[in-house]
Design an enzyme around this catalytic site. Structure first.
Site, PDB file in Angstrom:
ATOM      1  N   HIS A  27       0.617  -1.106  -0.067  1.00  0.00           N
ATOM      2  CA  HIS A  27      -0.022   0.020   0.082  1.00  0.00           C
ATOM      3  C   HIS A  27       0.891   1.270  -0.048  1.00  0.00           C
ATOM      4  O   HIS A  27       1.935   1.213   0.507  1.00  0.00           O
ATOM      5  CB  HIS A  27      -0.739   0.087   1.301  1.00  0.00           C
ATOM      6  CG  HIS A  27      -1.913  -0.961   1.125  1.00  0.00           C
ATOM      7  ND1 HIS A  27      -2.978  -0.976   1.982  1.00  0.00           N
ATOM      8  CD2 HIS A  27      -2.228  -2.026   0.606  1.00  0.00           C
ATOM      9  CE1 HIS A  27      -3.721  -2.039   2.074  1.00  0.00           C
ATOM     10  NE2 HIS A  27      -3.392  -2.903   0.955  1.00  0.00           N
ATOM     11  N   GLU A  60       0.904   3.912   1.847  1.00  0.00           N
ATOM     12  CA  GLU A  60       1.474   4.309   3.132  1.00  0.00           C
ATOM     13  C   GLU A  60       2.550   3.412   3.560  1.00  0.00           C
ATOM     14  O   GLU A  60       3.520   3.859   4.247  1.00  0.00           O
ATOM     15  CB  GLU A  60       0.219   4.121   4.360  1.00  0.00           C
ATOM     16  CG  GLU A  60      -0.890   4.973   3.986  1.00  0.00           C
ATOM     17  CD  GLU A  60      -2.027   4.236   3.373  1.00  0.00           C
ATOM     18  OE1 GLU A  60      -3.275   4.351   3.836  1.00  0.00           O
ATOM     19  OE2 GLU A  60      -1.797   3.425   2.483  1.00  0.00           O
ATOM     20  N   CYS A  76      -6.086   1.701   6.011  1.00  0.00           N
ATOM     21  CA  CYS A  76      -6.697   0.486   6.488  1.00  0.00           C
ATOM     22  C   CYS A  76      -6.074   0.218   8.036  1.00  0.00           C
ATOM     23  O   CYS A  76      -5.144   0.714   8.360  1.00  0.00           O
ATOM     24  CB  CYS A  76      -6.675  -0.618   5.368  1.00  0.00           C
ATOM     25  SG  CYS A  76      -4.786  -1.117   5.328  1.00  0.00           S
ATOM     26  N   CYS A 126      -2.321  -0.662   7.506  1.00  0.00           N
ATOM     27  CA  CYS A 126      -1.627   0.670   7.606  1.00  0.00           C
ATOM     28  C   CYS A 126      -1.620   1.401   8.963  1.00  0.00           C
ATOM     29  O   CYS A 126      -0.527   2.098   9.074  1.00  0.00           O
ATOM     30  CB  CYS A 126      -1.892   1.499   6.186  1.00  0.00           C
ATOM     31  SG  CYS A 126      -1.461   0.858   4.707  1.00  0.00           S
TER      32      CYS A 126
END
Length: 160
Positions: A56, A58, A86, A89
């Protein structure tokens, strides 16, 4: 949920990263990490490209920022991300002790910064991040909505 004067500027860079993800066929989420008013990390979702569920925006930005700082503790850093983090993260953001998390649009399905749950400010954890949401919300939501609309239309075209 306090905004700083530079929040929109840094979120625009996160949106540029999201556009790179979009062009690569990835879910268009972008992130930047700022320390002392300077961007030290930039990333976008690369789950499909890297065949890695943890890639992701992040997570990739955190790895870059840790390298730039020379430590896994990012206490003087702020994360700008186009979509609410999410749970994975958010957990990493707490562990790295990010100071502030600024996001564009909420994620009512899997958001872990207040929509579904708030891991970033959970009292039982050893660190809590300040949160600002809704920065360039419309632009951040639009790029995601357009991506998923196109994906649904493409899927419909191949099944007819």
């Amino acid at each position: 949920m306090i905004e700083s004067p530079g929040d929109e500027s840094f979120m625009r860079e996160a949106l540029r990263q999201a556009q790179k993800a979009n062009e690569a066929g990835e879910v268009p989420v972008g992130a930047v990490i700022v320390r002392e008013g300077k961007i030290i990390a930039r990333a976008y979702n690369q789950v499909e490209l890297l065949k890695d569920a943890t890639a992701h925006a992040e997570m990739l930005a955190l790895t870059q920022a840790e390298a730039a700082v020379g430590d896994w503790r990012l206490t003087e850093c702020d994360l700008y991300v186009t979509k609410e983090p999410c749970a994975m993260c958010a957990g990493a953001l707490v562990h790295t002790r990010i100071r502030r998390v600024i996001f564009g649009c909420t994620d009512p399905v899997a958001g872990a910064a207040g929509s579904v749950m708030n891991l970033l400010q959970m009292p039982a954890l050893n660190h809590r991040c300040d949160i600002a949401s809704g920065v360039l919300q419309d632009e951040c939501a639009t790029i995601l909505q357009d991506f998923f609309r196109k994906r649904r239309n493409d899927r419909g075209a191949t099944t007819s």
